[in-house]
Design a protein around this motif. Structure first.
Motif, PDB file in Angstrom:
ATOM      1  N   SER A 120       0.850  -1.195   0.000  1.00 61.95           N
ATOM      2  CA  SER A 120       0.000   0.000   0.000  1.00 61.95           C
ATOM      3  C   SER A 120       0.883   1.241   0.000  1.00 61.95           C
ATOM      4  CB  SER A 120      -0.925  -0.003   1.219  1.00 61.95           C
ATOM      5  OG  SER A 120      -0.179  -0.026   2.427  1.00 61.95           O
ATOM      6  N   PRO A 121       0.317   2.411  -0.326  1.00 63.43           N
ATOM      7  CA  PRO A 121       1.118   3.642  -0.388  1.00 63.43           C
ATOM      8  C   PRO A 121       1.844   3.929   0.924  1.00 63.43           C
ATOM      9  CG  PRO A 121      -1.028   3.995  -1.377  1.00 63.43           C
ATOM     10  CD  PRO A 121      -1.079   2.643  -0.739  1.00 63.43           C
ATOM     11  N   GLY A 122       3.085   4.396   0.803  1.00 58.28           N
ATOM     12  CA  GLY A 122       3.866   4.765   1.975  1.00 58.28           C
ATOM     13  C   GLY A 122       4.688   3.644   2.578  1.00 58.28           C
ATOM     14  N   LYS A 123       4.467   2.403   2.128  1.00 58.81           N
ATOM     15  CA  LYS A 123       5.232   1.280   2.658  1.00 58.81           C
ATOM     16  C   LYS A 123       6.661   1.314   2.114  1.00 58.81           C
ATOM     17  CE  LYS A 123       1.883  -0.988   4.851  1.00 58.81           C
ATOM     18  NZ  LYS A 123       1.915  -1.288   6.295  1.00 58.81           N
ATOM     19  N   LEU A 141       6.012  -2.006 -10.070  1.00 60.49           N
ATOM     20  CA  LEU A 141       4.718  -2.159  -9.403  1.00 60.49           C
ATOM     21  C   LEU A 141       4.723  -1.456  -8.047  1.00 60.49           C
ATOM     22  CD1 LEU A 141       1.890  -3.348  -9.209  1.00 60.49           C
ATOM     23  CD2 LEU A 141       2.903  -5.477  -8.360  1.00 60.49           C
ATOM     24  N   ALA A 142       5.814  -1.578  -7.296  1.00 63.18           N
ATOM     25  CA  ALA A 142       5.908  -0.928  -5.985  1.00 63.18           C
ATOM     26  C   ALA A 142       5.853   0.590  -6.124  1.00 63.18           C
ATOM     27  CB  ALA A 142       7.201  -1.356  -5.288  1.00 63.18           C
ATOM     28  N   ALA A 147       5.009   3.132  -3.026  1.00 66.14           N
ATOM     29  CA  ALA A 147       5.915   2.630  -1.995  1.00 66.14           C
ATOM     30  C   ALA A 147       7.303   3.247  -2.136  1.00 66.14           C
ATOM     31  CB  ALA A 147       6.017   1.104  -2.082  1.00 66.14           C
ATOM     32  N   LYS A 148       8.054   3.205  -1.050  1.00 63.80           N
ATOM     33  CA  LYS A 148       9.457   3.605  -1.042  1.00 63.80           C
ATOM     34  C   LYS A 148      10.285   2.357  -1.308  1.00 63.80           C
ATOM     35  CE  LYS A 148      13.004   5.564   2.025  1.00 63.80           C
ATOM     36  NZ  LYS A 148      13.253   6.161   3.369  1.00 63.80           N
ATOM     37  N   VAL A 149      11.107   2.378  -2.360  1.00 58.91           N
ATOM     38  CA  VAL A 149      11.795   1.176  -2.809  1.00 58.91           C
ATOM     39  C   VAL A 149      13.293   1.243  -2.524  1.00 58.91           C
ATOM     40  CG1 VAL A 149      12.325  -0.304  -4.788  1.00 58.91           C
ATOM     41  CG2 VAL A 149      10.075   0.787  -4.620  1.00 58.91           C
ATOM     42  N   ILE A 150      13.803   0.169  -1.940  1.00 54.65           N
ATOM     43  CA  ILE A 150      15.231  -0.056  -1.764  1.00 54.65           C
ATOM     44  C   ILE A 150      15.562  -1.322  -2.542  1.00 54.65           C
ATOM     45  CG2 ILE A 150      17.089  -0.478  -0.098  1.00 54.65           C
ATOM     46  CD1 ILE A 150      15.199   0.724   2.049  1.00 54.65           C
ATOM     47  N   SER A 151      16.730  -1.357  -3.186  1.00 54.78           N
ATOM     48  CA  SER A 151      17.073  -2.546  -3.956  1.00 54.78           C
ATOM     49  C   SER A 151      18.562  -2.840  -3.855  1.00 54.78           C
ATOM     50  CB  SER A 151      16.666  -2.373  -5.430  1.00 54.78           C
ATOM     51  OG  SER A 151      16.828  -3.580  -6.141  1.00 54.78           O
ATOM     52  N   LEU A 187      18.179  -0.307   7.623  1.00 60.78           N
ATOM     53  CA  LEU A 187      17.816   0.330   8.889  1.00 60.78           C
ATOM     54  C   LEU A 187      18.163   1.818   8.862  1.00 60.78           C
ATOM     55  CD1 LEU A 187      18.948  -2.457  11.393  1.00 60.78           C
ATOM     56  CD2 LEU A 187      16.599  -1.768  10.865  1.00 60.78           C
ATOM     57  N   GLU A 188      19.277   2.149   8.240  1.00 60.53           N
ATOM     58  CA  GLU A 188      19.659   3.554   8.108  1.00 60.53           C
ATOM     59  C   GLU A 188      18.654   4.310   7.243  1.00 60.53           C
ATOM     60  OE1 GLU A 188      23.106   5.750   5.648  1.00 60.53           O
ATOM     61  OE2 GLU A 188      23.847   4.431   7.233  1.00 60.53           O
ATOM     62  N   GLU A 189      18.229   3.703   6.145  1.00 60.46           N
ATOM     63  CA  GLU A 189      17.296   4.338   5.212  1.00 60.46           C
ATOM     64  C   GLU A 189      15.917   4.533   5.826  1.00 60.46           C
ATOM     65  OE1 GLU A 189      16.263   6.383   2.037  1.00 60.46           O
ATOM     66  OE2 GLU A 189      18.262   5.505   2.200  1.00 60.46           O
ATOM     67  N   THR A 190      15.544   3.652   6.758  1.00 58.28           N
ATOM     68  CA  THR A 190      14.209   3.716   7.377  1.00 58.28           C
ATOM     69  C   THR A 190      14.229   4.302   8.784  1.00 58.28           C
ATOM     70  OG1 THR A 190      14.434   1.426   8.178  1.00 58.28           O
ATOM     71  CG2 THR A 190      13.372   1.743   6.034  1.00 58.28           C
ATOM     72  N   GLY A 191      15.318   4.935   9.160  1.00 58.47           N
ATOM     73  CA  GLY A 191      15.396   5.540  10.485  1.00 58.47           C
ATOM     74  C   GLY A 191      15.350   4.536  11.613  1.00 58.47           C
ATOM     75  N   GLY A 192      15.853   3.332  11.349  1.00 58.90           N
ATOM     76  CA  GLY A 192      15.900   2.296  12.377  1.00 58.90           C
ATOM     77  C   GLY A 192      14.629   1.484  12.510  1.00 58.90           C
ATOM     78  N   LEU A 193      13.601   1.805  11.724  1.00 59.25           N
ATOM     79  CA  LEU A 193      12.315   1.106  11.855  1.00 59.25           C
ATOM     80  C   LEU A 193      12.295  -0.229  11.124  1.00 59.25           C
ATOM     81  CD1 LEU A 193       9.846   4.110  11.389  1.00 59.25           C
ATOM     82  CD2 LEU A 193      10.580   3.029  13.528  1.00 59.25           C
TER      83      LEU A 193
END
Length: 326
Positions: A120-123, A141-142, A147-151, A187-193
């Motif tokens: 969903s949006p924002g994931k 698709l993401a 969505a926020k994408v890391i690869s 973890l760095e990209e997501t602020g530790g979340l």
């Protein structure tokens, strides 16, 4: 009618590909549709999976990712008519090669992100090996879903390919040297979340001493995936032999996380699943027509080159999907 088939040796796992001539048979089953194939994509064949799913035959057709024109239909078929251009119904803007080349990876990406992980949006989404055929469609698709994408990228060429994508990827993790830490980067990209969704391309299960060198370099350890997964996260894995020890399961339990499996034959599981697959495929074709999906396709080849090309695909699938054009 000439077709390409594979045959597995009875004494070992070696696969041979052969051309065979088959008679043109009329439609005799009520629910069958006969096609004139216009394009067929080539994908690596997982013979072990086909055997386990009771799908293996003495001679198994290589190409099942097809697009073509309906020649005849059975008496109970109402959805298709002769002369229809089909994958399901093929949109006018979509070429034969685009349609055939997007079937497998489009359905698998859609299944992974929509049905198995509820994108969903924002994931935040980690898509491993993003420059692969599946990875590229999954990224597109993401992004379409907001969505926020890391690869991850396994080579400089893959990294440059991913960095050229628009919309841009939040972070491309270069794992080609074996020095990048995927968990730390996420973890760095997501602020530790941690990330909300992970679609892997396989994982390491054992210690460094027990893993092949190539696998060590390009795949994260299962503990890295568990570490970078956020609370309530979804891990979609292509690792058929995934083993989770009690401490792994306990960590996932504390996070309220889920683990789902994505195999190569996801649309052949049951009649119910096939109905779901048709709905997915219809949406995949609509997104292809709208430009949401932009598959990475190699130059189409004629049928007489299919045997040699399939031998290459079986040993080492390329970054671009190979399609046979008729």
């Amino acid at each position: 009618m000439k077709g390409l088939y594979f045959q597995k040796s009875s004494t070992n796992e070696e696969i041979t590909f052969v051309f065979q001539e088959r008679e043109n048979l009329p439609v005799i089953e009520d629910n069958y549709v006969r096609l004139q194939v216009k394009a067929c994509a080539l994908s690596q064949i997982n013979t072990k999976l086909l055997t386990e799913m009771k799908m293996e035959k003495d001679f198994f057709p290589v190409g099942r990712e097809i697009a073509g024109i309906v020649l005849d239909v059975g008496s109970k078929v109402s959805f298709f008519q002769p002369d229809d251009e089909v994958v399901v119904h093929k949109p006018e803007k979509v070429t034969w090669t685009e349609a055939a080349g997007t079937i497998r990876d489009g359905v698998r990406a859609y299944t992974a992100l929509h049905y198995l992980s509820h994108l969903s949006p924002g994931k935040s989404v980690l898509i491993m090996d993003g420059a692969s055929a599946l990875g590229m469609i999954a990224i597109q698709l993401a992004h379409h879903r907001g969505a926020k994408v890391i690869s991850t990228a396994g080579s400089l060429e893959d990294k440059q390919c991913l960095e050229r994508l628009r919309p841009s990827i939040a972070r491309v993790i270069d794992i080609s040297s074996g020095k990048a830490h995927v968990a730390e980067s996420c973890l760095e990209e997501t602020g530790g979340l941690g990330v909300d969704i992970v679609l892997d391309a396989g994982v390491r299960l054992y210690s460094k001493d027990d893993e092949p060198a190539v696998k060590l370099q390009l795949l994260p350890h299962k503990h890295d995936i568990i570490t970078l997964l956020g609370v309530g996260g979804h891990w979609v894995t292509t690792e058929e032999n995934l083993q989770l020890d009690p401490p792994d399961s306990h960590c996932l339990f504390l996070k309220g996380a889920t683990v789902a499996f994505l195999n190569d034959e996801v649309w052949n599981l049951s009649n119910v699943q096939q109905g779901k697959y048709l709905c997915i495929l219809k949406d995949v074709m609509e997104k292809l027509s709208a430009g949401v999906f932009r598959p990475q396709l190699d130059e189409p080849i004629p049928l007489y080159e299919a045997k040699v090309s399939m031998e290459v695909v079986q040993k080492n699938p390329g970054r671009k999907k190979q399609v046979v054009q008729f």
